[in-house]
Structures are given as C-alpha cells and as structure tokens.
Scaffold this active site. Structure first.
Site, PDB file in Angstrom:
ATOM      1  N   GLU A 157      42.982 141.998 -14.479  1.00 32.12           N
ATOM      2  CA  GLU A 157      42.927 140.585 -15.211  1.00 32.12           C
ATOM      3  C   GLU A 157      43.836 140.422 -16.637  1.00 32.12           C
ATOM      4  O   GLU A 157      44.417 141.046 -16.841  1.00 32.12           O
ATOM      5  CB  GLU A 157      41.807 140.307 -14.749  1.00 32.12           C
ATOM      6  CG  GLU A 157      40.744 140.677 -16.312  1.00 32.12           C
ATOM      7  CD  GLU A 157      39.400 140.348 -16.549  1.00 32.12           C
ATOM      8  OE1 GLU A 157      38.970 139.292 -15.378  1.00 32.12           O
ATOM      9  OE2 GLU A 157      38.682 141.069 -16.563  1.00 32.12           O
TER      10      GLU A 157
ATOM     11  N   ASP B 280      38.480 136.192 -24.716  1.00 31.78           N
ATOM     12  CA  ASP B 280      39.580 135.871 -24.114  1.00 31.78           C
ATOM     13  C   ASP B 280      40.841 135.190 -25.634  1.00 31.78           C
ATOM     14  O   ASP B 280      40.946 133.447 -24.210  1.00 31.78           O
ATOM     15  CB  ASP B 280      39.204 134.987 -22.520  1.00 31.78           C
ATOM     16  CG  ASP B 280      38.030 135.537 -22.202  1.00 31.78           C
ATOM     17  OD1 ASP B 280      38.320 137.516 -22.039  1.00 31.78           O
ATOM     18  OD2 ASP B 280      37.008 135.248 -21.485  1.00 31.78           O
TER      19      ASP B 280
HETATM   20  O1  FUB Z   1      35.459 135.448 -19.886  1.00 34.07           O
HETATM   21  C1  FUB Z   1      35.339 135.676 -18.924  1.00 34.07           C
HETATM   22  C2  FUB Z   1      36.211 136.869 -18.372  1.00 34.07           C
HETATM   23  O2  FUB Z   1      35.884 138.290 -18.669  1.00 34.07           O
HETATM   24  C3  FUB Z   1      37.462 136.259 -18.259  1.00 34.07           C
HETATM   25  O3  FUB Z   1      38.441 135.810 -16.977  1.00 34.07           O
HETATM   26  C4  FUB Z   1      38.250 137.445 -17.485  1.00 34.07           C
HETATM   27  O4  FUB Z   1      39.832 138.193 -18.524  1.00 34.07           O
HETATM   28  C5  FUB Z   1      37.260 138.634 -18.735  1.00 34.07           C
HETATM   29  O5  FUB Z   1      37.643 138.543 -20.461  1.00 34.07           O
END
Ligand code: FUB
Length: 326
Positions: free
Chosen positions: A225, A15
C-alpha cells in the site's frame, strides 16, 4: 539517540502527503481517532471521519493546523473510513483525493476541489469512475500531465481486483501467495483532474537481477500500500509500503507509468503496524514524511506524522541523512 518528534501532538495524524505550494510546505494526512473497534486485518480500527491540513514555512518551524477541510458527513457516497489522502494543484485549483468505503462497503476514491491549498474542499458527488481500493497519490509531471496511483492489499481490497473483474469473495481475504505480486495501479488524470483519462494499468516493480516482476511470496519487497511517485534528476521514483514486513521500499524508472526497478529500502520498521510516507523537496533539501505510533504509546491506529531528511548518493539511491535509531 532520540527519535524525531511528531509535527503536531494535539491530534493523531498519519499517512502524510506533502507538497510545496506557494513556497510553503503543506501536509495532507489522515486524522486518526480513538475507537473501541479491535485491530483486524481489514483495518476496521482505522475509523477516520475528517481531514485536517497542516502547513509550515520551514521544517522544524511552527506548524499551522488549518482545521477540518473535508468531513465524511458532507460526502454523499461515503459510509465510513476516510483513509490516506493526497492533494494536487493544477489549473489554479487544488484537489484533495481520498479513499473511503461507499454505502456497499467497497473502497472507492473521491476528489474534492478547493481554491486554496488550505482548503476547504468541496467533494464531487460521486467517486471517480473506475476507481477502487485505497491510498491515492497524485503526481503532476513537468509537462503538466497528472497521474493518480492507488491500491492497497488486505483491508484495502486490492486483492479483489486480481482478475479482470471485481471478486467479492476476496473481501476480507489477504492475497495470492504465489505468482507475480499484485501491483499498485495508475491512471492518467483528465485535464480537469476529476476523472481517469486512461485505463487503469499495473505499476510494475521489477527485480533488478531477473528483470521480472517481484513475486507475491517476497513480502519484504512486494507492493502492499502507500504508493508515492516523485521525480529526481529526470528519473521517476515509485515508493511504497511492504505492509506486513513494515518497510518503506522504492524502485526507479524512466516513466511515471513504470516499470520501476526495485532499488532498496528507505525506512526500516517503526513503532506501529502501518508505515506510509511521502517524499518532497523543500527549501533545497529532500524530506521523508512518515508516521509511527509513538505518540499513543504504540496503538496501531493512533499515529503521528514525523519528518526526516533524505539524501541521494551518486547513483541516485536514497538514504536517510541521520541513521534510523535502533
Ligand atoms: O490510515 C489508514 C490506512 O493505514 C492507510 O490507508 C494505509 O496506507 C495505512 O497507513
């Protein structure tokens, strides 16, 4: 063709949120760690407990690990899961925005403040009032106004906010299967960067043909997301992960608040379930910061940050400089 190498291999990282501060490239990633928790749609296996900051003076050059800059045990409201963070610079201070579950198991977004891009960061005692869900991404516009984008479906709990109030029955659920897709969220930040100065509004992604919001059934294009906003040639680019279809996609608009017209994909699926990125200009080139799970041999929750150069065509559409390997 060999795939790109992870920026570091002594830790698992994911991320990546990249920013250029003081002519140096800083990356604010999640710090993945080993766990026995089995993979599930709630993302319990992403059980991170602290953040490191990394920096470099050139892409491909040596990477400095600035060590632990914030940890869960130092944040009063957090119970677990320090997920994808981002950083911003304003008023001479540096701000680390981060999502985590509170003591009721609900994701909120917190902010921690530091004097240097390298941290350490001191957390505010409470999450940002009115914040929810995951994946905060900040954007400071040329006029100094700052915005915070956020939201993530399924384990990120965004589906609980589909109506006018929080719906706890949707915790652990996926998302509505028809109608307009649930949107990422955005709010303008207060001048001190510690609170929302406006209501939280939807980040609309419009179909270029119909000019209507992308449908919830369109899993290849709908927001899931990993929101990110950047500006190129006076246009605003909103990019995101499509989650269960594993693309990085984007739209282009005339305002940081949207709407954004869907413009295509930046990255095809990588090894590992999640895909999450940022985009920044550094040393005269544009870069995509992303992760895959190659360093762990494909374990979804043990990821590694990588970097690729991107280019824009005459219409402002994004492409990878080097084609993605099969
Ligand atoms: O790293 C945890 C979660 O996985 C993140 O918040 C999302 O975007 C995904 O990458």
């Amino acid at each position: 063709m060999a795939d790109k190498q992870p920026i570091v291999s002594h830790l698992y990282t994911a991320d990546p949120s990249a920013h250029v501060f003081n002519n140096r490239l800083y990356i604010y990633p999640s710090h993945d760690r080993e766990t026995d928790i089995k993979d599930n749609d709630k993302g319990d296996q992403y059980d991170m407990a602290d953040y490191h900051v990394f920096s470099m003076s050139e892409v491909g050059g040596p990477v400095t690990d600035h060590g632990v800059v914030l940890k869960a045990e130092d944040i009063p409201w957090v119970s677990k899961q320090l997920w994808a963070p981002d950083a911003a610079h304003k008023n001479g201070k540096y701000y680390l925005f981060f999502p985590a579950r509170d003591t009721d198991d609900i994701f909120r977004i917190g902010v921690a403040v530091g004097d240097s891009p390298e941290g350490p960061f001191k957390p505010e005692p409470k999450p940002i009032a009115g914040s929810f869900s995951i994946d905060p991404a900040s954007f400071v516009d040329d006029d100094g106004e700052a915005y915070l984008y956020f939201g993530g479906l399924w384990g990120g709990q965004l589906q609980c906010y589909a109506g006018s109030s929080f719906d706890a029955s949707q915790l652990g659920a996926n998302e509505p299967s028809s109608g307009p897709a649930l949107s990422a969220k955005v709010a303008r930040l207060s001048d001190d960067m510690l609170s929302f100065a406006t209501d939280v509004t939807d980040v609309q992604i419009l179909d270029p043909e119909t000019k209507k919001p992308i449908d919830a059934s369109d899993h290849a294009r709908r927001f899931f997301e990993a929101a990110w906003c950047h500006k190129y040639n006076d246009k605003y680019y909103f990019s995101y992960s499509t989650g269960d279809t594993h693309y990085l996609a984007y739209g282009i608009g005339d305002s940081p608040l949207g709407p954004f017209t869907y413009a295509g994909r930046i990255l095809e699926p990588v090894i590992g379930w999640t895909t999450h990125h940022s985009i920044a200009e550094f040393n005269g080139k544009w870069w995509l910061f992303y992760h895959d799970a190659t360093l762990s041999g494909g374990k979804n929750h043990l990821r590694c940050v990588k970097i690729r150069e991107i280019v824009y065509d005459a219409e402002g559409k994004i492409g990878l400089k080097d084609p993605q390997p099969e």
